[in-house]
Design a protein around this motif. Structure first.
Motif, PDB file in Angstrom:
ATOM      1  N   LEU A 225       9.158   8.629   7.520  1.00 16.84           N
ATOM      2  CA  LEU A 225       8.905   7.303   8.085  1.00 16.84           C
ATOM      3  C   LEU A 225       8.178   6.407   7.085  1.00 16.84           C
ATOM      4  CD1 LEU A 225       7.886   8.219  11.753  1.00 16.84           C
ATOM      5  CD2 LEU A 225      10.109   7.466  10.903  1.00 16.84           C
ATOM      6  N   GLU A 226       7.268   6.984   6.296  1.00 16.01           N
ATOM      7  CA  GLU A 226       6.584   6.212   5.255  1.00 16.01           C
ATOM      8  C   GLU A 226       7.583   5.716   4.212  1.00 16.01           C
ATOM      9  OE1 GLU A 226       3.540   8.592   3.555  1.00 16.01           O
ATOM     10  OE2 GLU A 226       2.398   8.804   5.425  1.00 16.01           O
ATOM     11  N   LEU A 227       8.512   6.573   3.828  1.00 16.35           N
ATOM     12  CA  LEU A 227       9.511   6.168   2.828  1.00 16.35           C
ATOM     13  C   LEU A 227      10.451   5.110   3.394  1.00 16.35           C
ATOM     14  CD1 LEU A 227      10.386   9.524   1.008  1.00 16.35           C
ATOM     15  CD2 LEU A 227       8.558   7.873   0.550  1.00 16.35           C
ATOM     16  N   PHE A 228      10.728   5.171   4.695  1.00 17.52           N
ATOM     17  CA  PHE A 228      11.523   4.110   5.323  1.00 17.52           C
ATOM     18  C   PHE A 228      10.838   2.764   5.123  1.00 17.52           C
ATOM     19  CE2 PHE A 228      13.545   6.987   8.839  1.00 17.52           C
ATOM     20  CZ  PHE A 228      14.385   7.541   7.887  1.00 17.52           C
ATOM     21  N   GLU A 229       9.523   2.737   5.309  1.00 15.87           N
ATOM     22  CA  GLU A 229       8.781   1.487   5.168  1.00 15.87           C
ATOM     23  C   GLU A 229       8.821   0.984   3.728  1.00 15.87           C
ATOM     24  OE1 GLU A 229       7.422  -0.403   7.490  1.00 15.87           O
ATOM     25  OE2 GLU A 229       8.139   0.966   9.040  1.00 15.87           O
ATOM     26  N   VAL A 230       8.786   1.911   2.771  1.00 10.84           N
ATOM     27  CA  VAL A 230       8.826   1.513   1.367  1.00 10.84           C
ATOM     28  C   VAL A 230      10.143   0.833   1.029  1.00 10.84           C
ATOM     29  CG1 VAL A 230       8.871   2.369  -1.004  1.00 10.84           C
ATOM     30  CG2 VAL A 230       7.181   3.259   0.598  1.00 10.84           C
ATOM     31  N   VAL A 231      11.243   1.388   1.507  1.00  9.73           N
ATOM     32  CA  VAL A 231      12.568   0.838   1.196  1.00  9.73           C
ATOM     33  C   VAL A 231      12.829  -0.431   1.992  1.00  9.73           C
ATOM     34  CG1 VAL A 231      15.053   1.315   1.253  1.00  9.73           C
ATOM     35  CG2 VAL A 231      13.455   3.093   0.532  1.00  9.73           C
TER      36      VAL A 231
ATOM     37  N   LEU B  14       0.830  -1.200   0.000  1.00 10.01           N
ATOM     38  CA  LEU B  14       0.000   0.000   0.000  1.00 10.01           C
ATOM     39  C   LEU B  14       0.867   1.254   0.000  1.00 10.01           C
ATOM     40  CD1 LEU B  14      -2.784   1.316   0.158  1.00 10.01           C
ATOM     41  CD2 LEU B  14      -2.637   1.136   2.665  1.00 10.01           C
ATOM     42  N   ALA B  15       1.923   1.247   0.805  1.00 11.12           N
ATOM     43  CA  ALA B  15       2.814   2.413   0.838  1.00 11.12           C
ATOM     44  C   ALA B  15       3.452   2.654  -0.527  1.00 11.12           C
ATOM     45  CB  ALA B  15       3.894   2.213   1.903  1.00 11.12           C
ATOM     46  N   GLN B  16       3.825   1.581  -1.211  1.00 11.48           N
ATOM     47  CA  GLN B  16       4.452   1.710  -2.519  1.00 11.48           C
ATOM     48  C   GLN B  16       3.449   2.205  -3.568  1.00 11.48           C
ATOM     49  OE1 GLN B  16       5.771  -2.296  -2.753  1.00 11.48           O
ATOM     50  NE2 GLN B  16       7.360  -2.005  -1.214  1.00 11.48           N
ATOM     51  N   ALA B  17       2.242   1.632  -3.538  1.00  5.63           N
ATOM     52  CA  ALA B  17       1.227   2.044  -4.510  1.00  5.63           C
ATOM     53  C   ALA B  17       0.815   3.493  -4.303  1.00  5.63           C
ATOM     54  CB  ALA B  17       0.012   1.121  -4.412  1.00  5.63           C
ATOM     55  N   GLU B  18       0.681   3.901  -3.052  1.00 11.53           N
ATOM     56  CA  GLU B  18       0.314   5.286  -2.771  1.00 11.53           C
ATOM     57  C   GLU B  18       1.428   6.242  -3.178  1.00 11.53           C
ATOM     58  OE1 GLU B  18      -2.898   4.857   0.873  1.00 11.53           O
ATOM     59  OE2 GLU B  18      -0.765   5.106   1.366  1.00 11.53           O
ATOM     60  N   LEU B  19       2.670   5.819  -3.033  1.00  8.87           N
ATOM     61  CA  LEU B  19       3.787   6.647  -3.493  1.00  8.87           C
ATOM     62  C   LEU B  19       3.709   6.852  -5.003  1.00  8.87           C
ATOM     63  CD1 LEU B  19       6.508   8.094  -3.251  1.00  8.87           C
ATOM     64  CD2 LEU B  19       7.621   5.844  -3.253  1.00  8.87           C
ATOM     65  N   LEU B  20       3.452   5.788  -5.729  1.00 10.56           N
ATOM     66  CA  LEU B  20       3.322   5.905  -7.182  1.00 10.56           C
ATOM     67  C   LEU B  20       2.148   6.804  -7.559  1.00 10.56           C
ATOM     68  CD1 LEU B  20       4.055   2.245  -8.320  1.00 10.56           C
ATOM     69  CD2 LEU B  20       5.447   4.259  -8.782  1.00 10.56           C
ATOM     70  N   GLN B  21       1.056   6.707  -6.810  1.00  5.93           N
ATOM     71  CA  GLN B  21      -0.086   7.581  -7.065  1.00  5.93           C
ATOM     72  C   GLN B  21       0.288   9.051  -6.877  1.00  5.93           C
ATOM     73  OE1 GLN B  21      -3.408   6.181  -4.611  1.00  5.93           O
ATOM     74  NE2 GLN B  21      -4.565   5.868  -6.495  1.00  5.93           N
ATOM     75  N   ARG B  22       1.070   9.333  -5.839  1.00  9.44           N
ATOM     76  CA  ARG B  22       1.422  10.726  -5.549  1.00  9.44           C
ATOM     77  C   ARG B  22       2.261  11.350  -6.658  1.00  9.44           C
ATOM     78  NH1 ARG B  22       2.443   8.686  -0.229  1.00  9.44           N
ATOM     79  NH2 ARG B  22       4.701   8.863  -0.532  1.00  9.44           N
TER      80      ARG B  22
ATOM     81  N   ALA C 288       9.421  16.495  -4.063  1.00  9.66           N
ATOM     82  CA  ALA C 288      10.724  16.178  -4.671  1.00  9.66           C
ATOM     83  C   ALA C 288      11.299  14.893  -4.085  1.00  9.66           C
ATOM     84  CB  ALA C 288      11.689  17.340  -4.458  1.00  9.66           C
ATOM     85  N   ALA C 289      11.102  14.671  -2.792  1.00 16.97           N
ATOM     86  CA  ALA C 289      11.603  13.440  -2.169  1.00 16.97           C
ATOM     87  C   ALA C 289      10.884  12.218  -2.726  1.00 16.97           C
ATOM     88  CB  ALA C 289      11.432  13.516  -0.657  1.00 16.97           C
ATOM     89  N   ASP C 290       9.575  12.328  -2.952  1.00 21.69           N
ATOM     90  CA  ASP C 290       8.844  11.226  -3.574  1.00 21.69           C
ATOM     91  C   ASP C 290       9.431  10.887  -4.940  1.00 21.69           C
ATOM     92  OD1 ASP C 290       7.123  10.892  -1.455  1.00 21.69           O
ATOM     93  OD2 ASP C 290       5.458  11.985  -2.368  1.00 21.69           O
ATOM     94  N   LEU C 291       9.694  11.913  -5.735  1.00 22.66           N
ATOM     95  CA  LEU C 291      10.288  11.690  -7.057  1.00 22.66           C
ATOM     96  C   LEU C 291      11.676  11.077  -6.934  1.00 22.66           C
ATOM     97  CD1 LEU C 291       9.336  14.855  -9.157  1.00 22.66           C
ATOM     98  CD2 LEU C 291       8.551  12.506  -9.507  1.00 22.66           C
ATOM     99  N   ASP C 292      12.456  11.553  -5.955  1.00 22.30           N
ATOM    100  CA  ASP C 292      13.792  10.987  -5.740  1.00 22.30           C
ATOM    101  C   ASP C 292      13.696   9.490  -5.506  1.00 22.30           C
ATOM    102  OD1 ASP C 292      15.145  13.397  -5.985  1.00 22.30           O
ATOM    103  OD2 ASP C 292      15.144  13.814  -3.829  1.00 22.30           O
ATOM    104  N   LEU C 293      12.781   9.084  -4.639  1.00 22.19           N
ATOM    105  CA  LEU C 293      12.695   7.669  -4.283  1.00 22.19           C
ATOM    106  C   LEU C 293      12.229   6.832  -5.465  1.00 22.19           C
ATOM    107  CD1 LEU C 293      13.195   5.905  -1.764  1.00 22.19           C
ATOM    108  CD2 LEU C 293      10.725   5.833  -1.495  1.00 22.19           C
TER     109      LEU C 293
END
Length: 323
Positions: free
Chosen positions: A298-304, A227-235, A261-266
């Motif tokens: 913290l959300e991005l930590f979970e994604v990685v 879910l965290a990954q899919a929501e990141l892609l949505q953003r 910008a951090a979302d795009l970086d990841l």
């Protein structure tokens, strides 16, 4: 040995992160089921060395790395040092008795894989453990050095991921199953549907599929990560990368600009850049804005993945920025 997430879609990107997390989850499920049923099946010594191509990489390397460390030997017929190194690796694969699997990849026939791993010359040897790639060495190294590297690999795989390798039976038929069939979990169909939706670019469908699992099982780790990954892609869908990065450069204290910008970086695979950007923003902000940045980090930590070395280092940096 420093790991990096791998997949067929890029050296370090979100799809690679997804593949690594799926491999880890599958490893945990396999170990749990094996323990419940008294262990898995065994492989023949001949099955410890396999030829892999681009079509089979996902299954033969990424998925198998959830069960056992996979050492990859990149070689070519014209490469003389390869002819010295490959027989040593093949002999050691059998000697190590299933503690790693050797995958041989002909770079002439698999140029994409060579590019994926960023290989400049052969022979080159990598390992993949639970979906994460670790560069081992390049060139025809001495056997003593190879053994030392393999010992380190086996130790990392066991201590960090709990992978103890395959059971080898000299009397087993080559090509037989490596483990007993794993029972299907109650949410496997929904999780598989979510992965298919992600692969098809149906982000809304993937988000909903993961939420369906979490509605019944709020602690399901694979659904939480998915879910965290899919929501990141949505953003990041529909964002103009140039504008986002220009806004972030022009407004270093703008929380929304830095988060975008951090979302795009990841998503682009620049994990350290994403973490560093948000940690710097935490230092520059206060109040609700600072807390918003911290939550996104913290959300991005979970994604990685919380056990990724980059996450561990970023957590320490975040603690210093906060306190």
């Amino acid at each position: 040995m420093q790991p990096r997430n791998m997949s067929m879609s890029g050296v370090v990107d979100l799809a690679a992160v997804k593949a690594a997390q799926e491999a880890k989850a599958k490893a945990e499920q396999t170990r749990a089921e094996a323990a419940r049923h008294g262990g898995g099946g065994a492989v023949a010594p001949a099955d410890l060395v396999i030829d892999v191509d681009e079509a089979g990489f996902e299954q033969d390397v990424l998925q198998r790395s959830a069960e056992v460390p996979v050492v990859i030997d990149f070689w070519a017929e014209w490469c003389q040092p390869c002819k010295q190194l490959s027989p040593v690796l093949e002999r050691l694969a059998v000697e190590y008795g299933g503690r790693f699997l050797l995958a041989k990849i002909d770079v002439d026939a698999n140029q994409m894989l060579m590019q994926q791993f960023g290989i400049q010359g052969i022979p080159a040897v990598f390992a993949v453990v639970a979906g994460q790639a670790l560069p081992l060495f390049q060139g025809a190294a001495p056997e003593a050095q190879i053994r030392e590297t393999l010992d380190q690999l086996v130790e990392v795989a066991e201590q960090r991921f709990g992978l103890t390798g395959l059971t080898v039976d000299p009397d087993a038929e080559p090509g037989g199953p490596a483990v007993d069939e794993v029972a299907v979990g109650p949410y496997d169909a929904l999780l598989e549907a979510a992965v298919r939706a992600l692969d098809a670019g149906d982000l809304a469908g993937a988000v909903q599929a993961y939420k369906n699992v979490l509605n019944d099982d709020p602690g399901n780790p694979e659904a939480q990560l998915g879910l965290a990954q899919a929501e990141l892609l949505q953003r990041v869908q529909g964002l103009d990368p140039q504008r986002v990065r220009r806004d972030a450069a022009d407004r270093p204290g703008d929380v929304a600009a830095q988060i975008a910008a951090a979302d795009l970086d990841l998503v682009g695979g620049h994990v350290d850049d994403a973490f560093g950007r948000l940690i710097d923003t935490v230092r520059r902000t206060a109040g609700d804005g600072r807390d918003e940045v911290r939550r996104r980090l913290l959300e991005l930590f979970e994604v990685v993945g919380t056990d990724d070395p980059r996450v561990v280092a970023a957590r320490r940096a975040l603690a210093r920025a906060l306190f």
